[in-house]
Motif scaffolding. Structure first.
Motif, short mmCIF file in Angstrom:
data_model
loop_
_atom_site.label_atom_id
_atom_site.label_comp_id
_atom_site.label_asym_id
_atom_site.label_seq_id
_atom_site.Cartn_x
_atom_site.Cartn_y
_atom_site.Cartn_z
N ASN A 69 -3.53 -3.64 14.39
CA ASN A 69 -3.96 -2.41 15.08
C ASN A 69 -5.48 -2.36 15.14
N SER A 70 -6.00 -1.96 16.33
CA SER A 70 -7.44 -1.77 16.46
C SER A 70 -7.76 -1.14 17.81
N GLY A 71 -8.87 -0.44 17.85
CA GLY A 71 -9.39 0.07 19.11
C GLY A 71 -8.71 1.32 19.60
N SER A 72 -9.47 2.04 20.47
CA SER A 72 -8.94 3.28 21.04
C SER A 72 -9.18 3.38 22.55
N GLN A 73 -10.16 2.63 23.07
CA GLN A 73 -10.39 2.63 24.51
C GLN A 73 -11.03 1.32 24.93
N HIS A 74 -10.91 1.01 26.24
CA HIS A 74 -11.22 -0.34 26.71
C HIS A 74 -12.69 -0.70 26.61
N ASN A 75 -13.59 0.25 26.63
CA ASN A 75 -15.02 -0.07 26.68
C ASN A 75 -15.75 0.11 25.36
N VAL A 76 -14.99 0.24 24.26
CA VAL A 76 -15.61 0.40 22.95
C VAL A 76 -15.14 -0.72 22.02
N VAL A 77 -16.10 -1.45 21.47
CA VAL A 77 -15.77 -2.45 20.45
C VAL A 77 -15.55 -1.69 19.13
N PRO A 78 -14.37 -1.80 18.54
CA PRO A 78 -14.07 -1.00 17.34
C PRO A 78 -14.77 -1.55 16.10
N ASP A 79 -14.92 -0.69 15.11
CA ASP A 79 -15.57 -1.13 13.87
C ASP A 79 -14.58 -1.69 12.86
N THR A 80 -13.27 -1.50 13.08
CA THR A 80 -12.27 -2.06 12.17
C THR A 80 -11.08 -2.61 12.94
N CYS A 81 -10.43 -3.58 12.35
CA CYS A 81 -9.14 -4.08 12.84
C CYS A 81 -8.26 -4.28 11.62
N THR A 82 -7.14 -3.59 11.58
CA THR A 82 -6.22 -3.70 10.45
C THR A 82 -5.04 -4.59 10.82
N PHE A 83 -4.58 -5.35 9.87
CA PHE A 83 -3.40 -6.19 10.12
C PHE A 83 -2.62 -6.38 8.82
N THR A 84 -1.35 -6.69 8.96
CA THR A 84 -0.45 -6.83 7.82
C THR A 84 0.11 -8.25 7.79
N ILE A 85 0.16 -8.81 6.60
CA ILE A 85 0.70 -10.15 6.39
C ILE A 85 1.87 -10.07 5.42
N ASP A 86 3.01 -10.64 5.82
CA ASP A 86 4.20 -10.74 4.98
C ASP A 86 4.16 -12.12 4.33
N VAL A 87 4.09 -12.16 3.00
CA VAL A 87 4.01 -13.42 2.27
C VAL A 87 5.26 -13.60 1.42
N ARG A 88 5.97 -14.70 1.66
CA ARG A 88 7.17 -15.03 0.88
C ARG A 88 6.79 -16.13 -0.11
N THR A 89 6.83 -15.80 -1.39
CA THR A 89 6.29 -16.67 -2.42
C THR A 89 7.37 -17.52 -3.07
N THR A 90 6.96 -18.57 -3.77
CA THR A 90 7.90 -19.43 -4.48
C THR A 90 7.63 -19.40 -5.98
N GLU A 91 8.53 -20.03 -6.72
CA GLU A 91 8.42 -20.01 -8.19
C GLU A 91 7.22 -20.80 -8.70
N LEU A 92 6.57 -21.57 -7.83
CA LEU A 92 5.45 -22.40 -8.26
C LEU A 92 4.12 -21.64 -8.31
N TYR A 93 4.10 -20.42 -7.76
CA TYR A 93 2.90 -19.59 -7.78
C TYR A 93 3.27 -18.16 -8.17
N SER A 94 2.46 -17.57 -9.03
CA SER A 94 2.61 -16.14 -9.26
C SER A 94 2.02 -15.40 -8.07
N ASN A 95 2.42 -14.16 -7.89
CA ASN A 95 1.83 -13.35 -6.82
C ASN A 95 0.32 -13.21 -7.00
#
Length: 361
Positions: A237-263
């Motif tokens: 998610n980012s931005g509110s109108q076409h002619n403005v460069v936003p100051d933030t961009c948020t994004f979500t990452i889903d990470v599926r982990t294995t037994e070889l690494y702790s979270n």
């Protein structure tokens, strides 16, 4: 242990009890955090059979009659909460319909079949003397939302546990490893400006560079059972109108982990490699693993079951003892429209649970 062997009459009786209970549970809405009525139903079912129960919030548990604190303990656990039915249902999700060898209804496959199979297995062993292990049965809440008021909230009250069987649909094969989960909320920060002017600090472009890293990075260790750690961008998610460069961009990452690494180890690697701010929603849901040489696994393999690594998470992620996931039904039926389980799968599950436990108890 002749006294705990199952004959056809015993199997049929346990199966009939399991089906009766599952039909009752299907008829009671039990969305996560709203499981009080199914908890009542499970308590009543056990206490009518002379089994004392304990309860905290919507979690119900019971101990075998001859529980001995000097013996090791096996936990039999499954959940009685469900997701909400999706809009593609053509049947009443709260009506238990038995047709063509199938039992339809919300929660029948995930994880009602496993729950009632474990409950009736516990009933079979409940009053047996001379067992090498204690048994604890738990029917728990909030599994579908990884909630804090489920098995995690009562675990310390149960006493020392050496091993747990988590009832989930696995076709009665042995899921000896399970991927963990990290959900990461990320924020790329830039400089706001008019889109017509040069801007080398565009938050969206900075986010894209980090997302590109997530899509290409390969962790060094690859699990034999679970494969690679998998990182998937799922929201941006980012931005509110076409002619403005936003100051933030948020994004979500889903990470599926294995037994070889702790979270924690995975989160550190990510923070060392991207420029966006990263915050994990929870560090609780670690990957789990049990040795293929564990006595329960060996006993299952002797019965012709297979073992594998599961990509989905369960209550295993929030309990600290060695555990595996095993139950009737098919994982891909979970959360589907017109959910069902084959009634023969429940009969088979009761026999397999009992046969494996008989080998080690």
């Amino acid at each position: 242990m002749k006294e705990v062997e199952l004959n056809n009459k015993s199997v049929n009786l346990l199966f009939e009890q399991a089906i009766v209970l599952l039909k009752k549970l299907i008829a009671i809405p039990s969305f996560s955090k709203e499981e009080d009525k199914t908890a009542d139903c499970i308590q009543e079912f056990l206490e009518k059979r002379g089994i004392p129960t304990h309860r905290a919030m919507n979690n119900v548990w019971a101990y075998n009659k001859h529980f001995d604190s000097l013996k090791p303990t096996i936990l039999l656990n499954s959940h009685h909460d469900t997701v909400k039915p999706n809009f593609s249902y053509t049947l009443n999700p709260f009506e238990a319909i038995e047709k063509d060898g199938k039992l339809y209804g919300l929660g029948s496959n995930d994880a009602g079949g496993a729950l009632v199979s474990l409950i009736t297995t516990f009933i079979h062993f409940w009053d047996k003397e001379g067992l090498k292990y204690n048994l604890i049965l738990t029917a728990t809440a909030e599994e579908e939302i990884s909630g804090i008021n489920g098995i995690e909230s009562i675990y310390s009250s149960l006493g020392a546990i050496n091993f747990a069987i988590i009832g989930e649909p696995t076709e009665m094969n042995l899921a000896i490893a399970e991927k963990g989960l990290l959900v990461l909320d990320c924020v790329a920060k830039g400089t706001p400006s008019h889109a017509a002017h040069p801007n080398n600090n565009n938050a969206i472009l900075k986010a894209f560079r980090d997302i590109d890293w997530f899509s290409k990075y390969k962790f060094d260790k690859v699990s034999d059972l679970l494969g690679e750690v998998k990182m998937t961008p799922t929201i941006i998610n980012s931005g509110s109108q076409h002619n403005v460069v936003p100051d933030t961009c948020t994004f979500t990452i889903d990470v599926r982990t294995t037994e070889l690494y702790s979270n924690a180890a995975i989160l550190k690697i990510i923070k060392d490699n991207i420029k966006s701010e990263v915050k994990a929603r929870s560090m609780r849901l670690n990957s789990s693993y049990i040795s293929s040489k564990h006595p329960f696994v060996v006993a299952g393999l002797h019965l012709g079951r297979t073992h594998y690594g599961s990509p989905t998470s369960s209550d295993q992620a929030v309990i600290p003892c060695p555990s595996l996931k095993m139950g009737p039904g098919l994982s891909t039926r979970s959360h589907s429209s017109d959910e069902f389980i084959y009634v023969a799968e429940i009969s088979e599950a009761i026999q397999i649970y009992n046969s494996i436990l008989k080998q080690i108890l």
